[in-house]
Design an enzyme around this catalytic site. Structure first.
Site, PDB file in Angstrom:
ATOM      1  N   CYS A   1       0.807  -1.250  -0.147  1.00 35.55           N
ATOM      2  CA  CYS A   1       0.147  -0.058   0.099  1.00 35.55           C
ATOM      3  C   CYS A   1       1.039   1.255  -0.049  1.00 35.55           C
ATOM      4  O   CYS A   1       0.280   2.111  -0.335  1.00 35.55           O
ATOM      5  CB  CYS A   1      -0.855  -0.004   1.189  1.00 35.55           C
ATOM      6  SG  CYS A   1      -2.067  -1.410   1.157  1.00 35.55           S
TER       7      CYS A   1
ATOM      8  N   HIS B   1      -3.143   7.173   3.686  1.00 39.07           N
ATOM      9  CA  HIS B   1      -3.649   5.849   3.292  1.00 39.07           C
ATOM     10  C   HIS B   1      -5.059   5.376   3.794  1.00 39.07           C
ATOM     11  O   HIS B   1      -5.175   5.920   4.805  1.00 39.07           O
ATOM     12  CB  HIS B   1      -2.636   4.731   3.482  1.00 39.07           C
ATOM     13  CG  HIS B   1      -2.890   3.302   2.836  1.00 39.07           C
ATOM     14  ND1 HIS B   1      -3.403   3.137   1.626  1.00 39.07           N
ATOM     15  CD2 HIS B   1      -3.127   2.201   3.590  1.00 39.07           C
ATOM     16  CE1 HIS B   1      -3.745   1.954   1.635  1.00 39.07           C
ATOM     17  NE2 HIS B   1      -3.400   1.279   2.819  1.00 39.07           N
TER      18      HIS B   1
ATOM     19  N   ASN C   1     -10.028   0.390   0.341  1.00 42.13           N
ATOM     20  CA  ASN C   1      -8.475   0.379   0.197  1.00 42.13           C
ATOM     21  C   ASN C   1      -8.118  -0.030  -1.225  1.00 42.13           C
ATOM     22  O   ASN C   1      -8.219  -1.313  -1.590  1.00 42.13           O
ATOM     23  CB  ASN C   1      -8.129  -0.402   1.508  1.00 42.13           C
ATOM     24  CG  ASN C   1      -6.575  -0.753   1.513  1.00 42.13           C
ATOM     25  OD1 ASN C   1      -5.830   0.119   0.653  1.00 42.13           O
ATOM     26  ND2 ASN C   1      -6.127  -1.463   2.194  1.00 42.13           N
TER      27      ASN C   1
HETATM   28  N1  ACO Z   1     -18.366  -9.272   8.336  1.00 40.27           N
HETATM   29  C1  ACO Z   1     -18.947  -9.741   9.168  1.00 40.27           C
HETATM   30  N2  ACO Z   1     -18.177 -10.220  10.506  1.00 40.27           N
HETATM   31  C2  ACO Z   1     -16.953 -10.065  10.021  1.00 40.27           C
HETATM   32  C3  ACO Z   1     -16.273  -9.947   8.922  1.00 40.27           C
HETATM   33  C4  ACO Z   1     -17.126  -9.363   8.046  1.00 40.27           C
HETATM   34  N3  ACO Z   1     -16.509  -9.042   6.702  1.00 40.27           N
HETATM   35  N4  ACO Z   1     -14.897  -9.818   9.233  1.00 40.27           N
HETATM   36  C5  ACO Z   1     -14.675 -10.260  10.210  1.00 40.27           C
HETATM   37  N5  ACO Z   1     -15.732 -10.637  11.083  1.00 40.27           N
HETATM   38  C6  ACO Z   1     -15.962 -11.111  12.471  1.00 40.27           C
HETATM   39  C7  ACO Z   1     -14.770 -11.911  12.912  1.00 40.27           C
HETATM   40  O1  ACO Z   1     -14.920 -13.090  12.654  1.00 40.27           O
HETATM   41  C8  ACO Z   1     -15.191 -11.663  14.560  1.00 40.27           C
HETATM   42  O2  ACO Z   1     -15.972 -12.418  14.656  1.00 40.27           O
HETATM   43  P1  ACO Z   1     -16.059 -13.085  16.441  1.00 40.27           P
HETATM   44  O3  ACO Z   1     -16.057 -11.973  17.538  1.00 40.27           O
HETATM   45  O4  ACO Z   1     -17.489 -13.868  16.346  1.00 40.27           O
HETATM   46  O5  ACO Z   1     -14.756 -13.963  16.348  1.00 40.27           O
HETATM   47  C9  ACO Z   1     -15.572 -10.396  14.679  1.00 40.27           C
HETATM   48  O6  ACO Z   1     -16.176  -9.862  13.208  1.00 40.27           O
HETATM   49  C10 ACO Z   1     -14.497  -9.270  14.913  1.00 40.27           C
HETATM   50  O7  ACO Z   1     -13.376  -9.351  14.182  1.00 40.27           O
HETATM   51  P2  ACO Z   1     -12.212  -8.443  14.265  1.00 40.27           P
HETATM   52  O8  ACO Z   1     -11.223  -9.135  13.262  1.00 40.27           O
HETATM   53  O9  ACO Z   1     -11.525  -8.621  15.496  1.00 40.27           O
HETATM   54  O10 ACO Z   1     -12.710  -7.044  13.875  1.00 40.27           O
HETATM   55  P3  ACO Z   1     -11.918  -5.613  13.793  1.00 40.27           P
HETATM   56  O11 ACO Z   1     -12.760  -4.802  14.457  1.00 40.27           O
HETATM   57  O12 ACO Z   1     -10.613  -5.738  14.153  1.00 40.27           O
HETATM   58  O13 ACO Z   1     -12.147  -5.332  12.388  1.00 40.27           O
HETATM   59  C11 ACO Z   1     -10.785  -5.191  10.379  1.00 40.27           C
HETATM   60  C12 ACO Z   1     -11.524  -6.044  11.482  1.00 40.27           C
HETATM   61  C13 ACO Z   1     -11.922  -4.406   9.671  1.00 40.27           C
HETATM   62  C14 ACO Z   1     -10.240  -6.163   9.253  1.00 40.27           C
HETATM   63  C15 ACO Z   1      -9.884  -4.241  11.023  1.00 40.27           C
HETATM   64  O14 ACO Z   1      -8.932  -5.079  11.884  1.00 40.27           O
HETATM   65  C16 ACO Z   1      -8.976  -3.555  10.097  1.00 40.27           C
HETATM   66  O15 ACO Z   1      -9.208  -2.612   9.610  1.00 40.27           O
HETATM   67  N6  ACO Z   1      -7.531  -4.009  10.168  1.00 40.27           N
HETATM   68  C17 ACO Z   1      -6.448  -3.533   9.302  1.00 40.27           C
HETATM   69  C18 ACO Z   1      -6.586  -4.109   8.093  1.00 40.27           C
HETATM   70  C19 ACO Z   1      -5.672  -3.300   6.994  1.00 40.27           C
HETATM   71  O16 ACO Z   1      -5.678  -2.091   7.102  1.00 40.27           O
HETATM   72  N7  ACO Z   1      -5.484  -3.849   5.921  1.00 40.27           N
HETATM   73  C20 ACO Z   1      -4.935  -3.215   4.948  1.00 40.27           C
HETATM   74  C21 ACO Z   1      -3.526  -3.856   4.972  1.00 40.27           C
HETATM   75  S1  ACO Z   1      -2.499  -2.817   3.589  1.00 40.27           S
HETATM   76  C22 ACO Z   1      -1.813  -3.873   2.400  1.00 40.27           C
HETATM   77  O17 ACO Z   1      -0.866  -3.514   1.920  1.00 40.27           O
HETATM   78  C23 ACO Z   1      -2.675  -4.984   1.796  1.00 40.27           C
END
Ligand code: ACO
Length: 378
Positions: free
Chosen positions: A111, A249, A279
């Site tokens: 990214c 970003h 993203n």
């Molecule tokens: N829809 C519904 N539920 C979901 C989804 C979804 N798409 N994804 C995860 N869940 C569930 C999980 O299974 C979990 O359920 P549980 O509590 O029963 O176990 C619950 O939602 C919470 O999951 P978390 O992963 O803890 O949720 P979080 O609040 O951390 O949000 C997210 C997840 C949005 C991915 C966040 O952690 C995030 O944005 N992280 C950064 C990701 C990012 O920036 N990536 C880019 C990288 S850059 C690159 O170079 C590619």
């Protein structure tokens, strides 16, 4: 002393829109979860290869600068979703543009690729190795996405933008940056199936499996962008309240809010696109920059801060002082070919191809990659 002014800018967004409701047709997810956890409502899915988006964005950026392709002597192509690995994709852009004689390199820091590419081109132009450079941020993530994995499939979109740098004696352009990488955390975001590790072994070509630890990436992203921003501002002795606009970003609106809070900058000074594009990896910052200019949020002499992070985990924060011109010199009439499919149809075609191909990577986790330091002596 020489500097590198940003004199051209242009974007190319594919027209097909994938909504949260579309995602919920094949994933166990819903609009409320995605919107509240990420701020995302829509993202774009491309019907053309990345090089086509890059060509349109580049032609628009060149027109904006009042330049022809042959005026460019360096192309830096920032991406992590290359149409081909060998030859590099920058050479395809050079050829398609007719930018004969221009040096052409790909930069992949996920990214942060556009901003690492901006640092590279800025250094070349300031040193005189190149006089005029084109820097691209482009991604076709939809082709690489692990569409079965709701943890990452809801987060990404396709898109592209480009800028033109020109040598100048005025103190303008990229004036300070901080680049870094949490290499020890590289395993928390990995696309398996892409690279020589997976070639000519017992893996079905085209299978992609994402290792994606969202909560860990979240923490590292906030820490990395916050630290890098503080270091960058200290280098130029600029206080947070002197920043006119943050162009970050856009991986998650909650990450952006945390970084702005720790940096001491109001969200009113942050340019957001995450709700409509998700993203777009390397394309995110340049698309937001171009839209901030289009929406007249950047005035002559504006002080900009651009923090980012990506797989690696690479991180950076760039400080830019804008020049005098905030309107294009000219406009290009180059367009993408029209798209006759919905975004959901495009995604379902990719999913169907994967189902037909079968999944081979799931059974070989850990077989072809191990993150350790095997040759360390102590
Ligand atoms: N829809 C519904 N539920 C979901 C989804 C979804 N798409 N994804 C995860 N869940 C569930 C999980 O299974 C979990 O359920 P549980 O509590 O029963 O176990 C619950 O939602 C919470 O999951 P978390 O992963 O803890 O949720 P979080 O609040 O951390 O949000 C997210 C997840 C949005 C991915 C966040 O952690 C995030 O944005 N992280 C950064 C990701 C990012 O920036 N990536 C880019 C990288 S850059 C690159 O170079 C590619």
């Amino acid at each position: 002393m020489n500097y590198a002014a940003i004199t051209g800018w242009g974007k190319c967004m594919p027209p097909s829109v994938l909504t949260n409701a579309d995602l919920a047709t094949f994933l166990d997810t819903d609009d409320e979860w995605i919107t509240s956890r990420t701020g995302m409502r829509e993202r774009r899915i491309s019907h053309v290869p990345a090089i086509e988006m890059a060509y349109v964005a580049a032609m628009r950026a060149l027109a904006c600068a009042g330049l022809k392709p042959t005026d460019i002597d360096l192309i830096v192509y920032g991406s992590c979703s290359f149409d081909e690995m060998v030859p590099n994709t920058a050479s395809a852009l050079q050829y398609k543009l007719g930018a004969d004689g221009a040096a052409a390199m790909d930069v992949n820091t996920a990214c942060t690729s556009f901003l690492y590419g901006l640092s590279t081109a800025n250094a070349f132009v300031r040193m005189g190795t190149a006089k005029r450079a084109l820097v691209i941020g482009v991604e076709l993530i939809s082709r690489y996405m692990d569409w079965d994995n709701r943890g990452c499939a809801v987060l990404f979109g396709d898109g592209c933008a480009a800028v033109v740098l020109e040598q100048t004696e005025s103190r303008t352009g990229l004036l300070a940056e901080t680049l870094g990488c949490y290499g020890d955390a590289r395993g928390i975001l990995r696309v398996r199936g892409y690279g020589a590790t997976y070639a000519n072994v017992n893996v079905t070509f085209g299978d992609m499996l994402w290792d994606f630890d969202g909560p860990q990436i979240f923490k590292k992203a906030v820490q990395g962008m916050t630290d890098a921003s503080a270091k960058t501002l200290a280098k130029v002795n600029v206080k947070p309240d002197e920043i006119d606009l943050v162009v970050p970003h856009q991986a998650n609106s909650r990450i952006i809010e945390s970084v702005a809070k720790y940096a001491g900058i109001s969200m009113e000074k942050v340019h957001l696109t995450v709700h409509k594009y998700g993203n777009m990896s390397a394309a995110t910052v340049p698309v937001a920059l171009v839209e901030a200019l289009e929406e007249k949020r950047i005035a002559p002499g504006a002080k900009l801060l651009m923090p980012a992070f990506g797989a690696g985990l690479t991180l950076c924060s760039h400080y830019v002082e804008w020049g005098e011109r905030v309107v294009p010199k000219d406009v290009s009439n180059v367009e993408l070919p029209p798209c006759d499919k919905t975004a959901l149809e495009l995604v379902n075609e990719i999913r169907a191809a994967k189902d037909a191909r079968g999944r081979s990577l799931a059974g070989i986790e850990g077989a072809y990659y191990v993150d350790r330091r095997p040759y360390a002596t102590q």
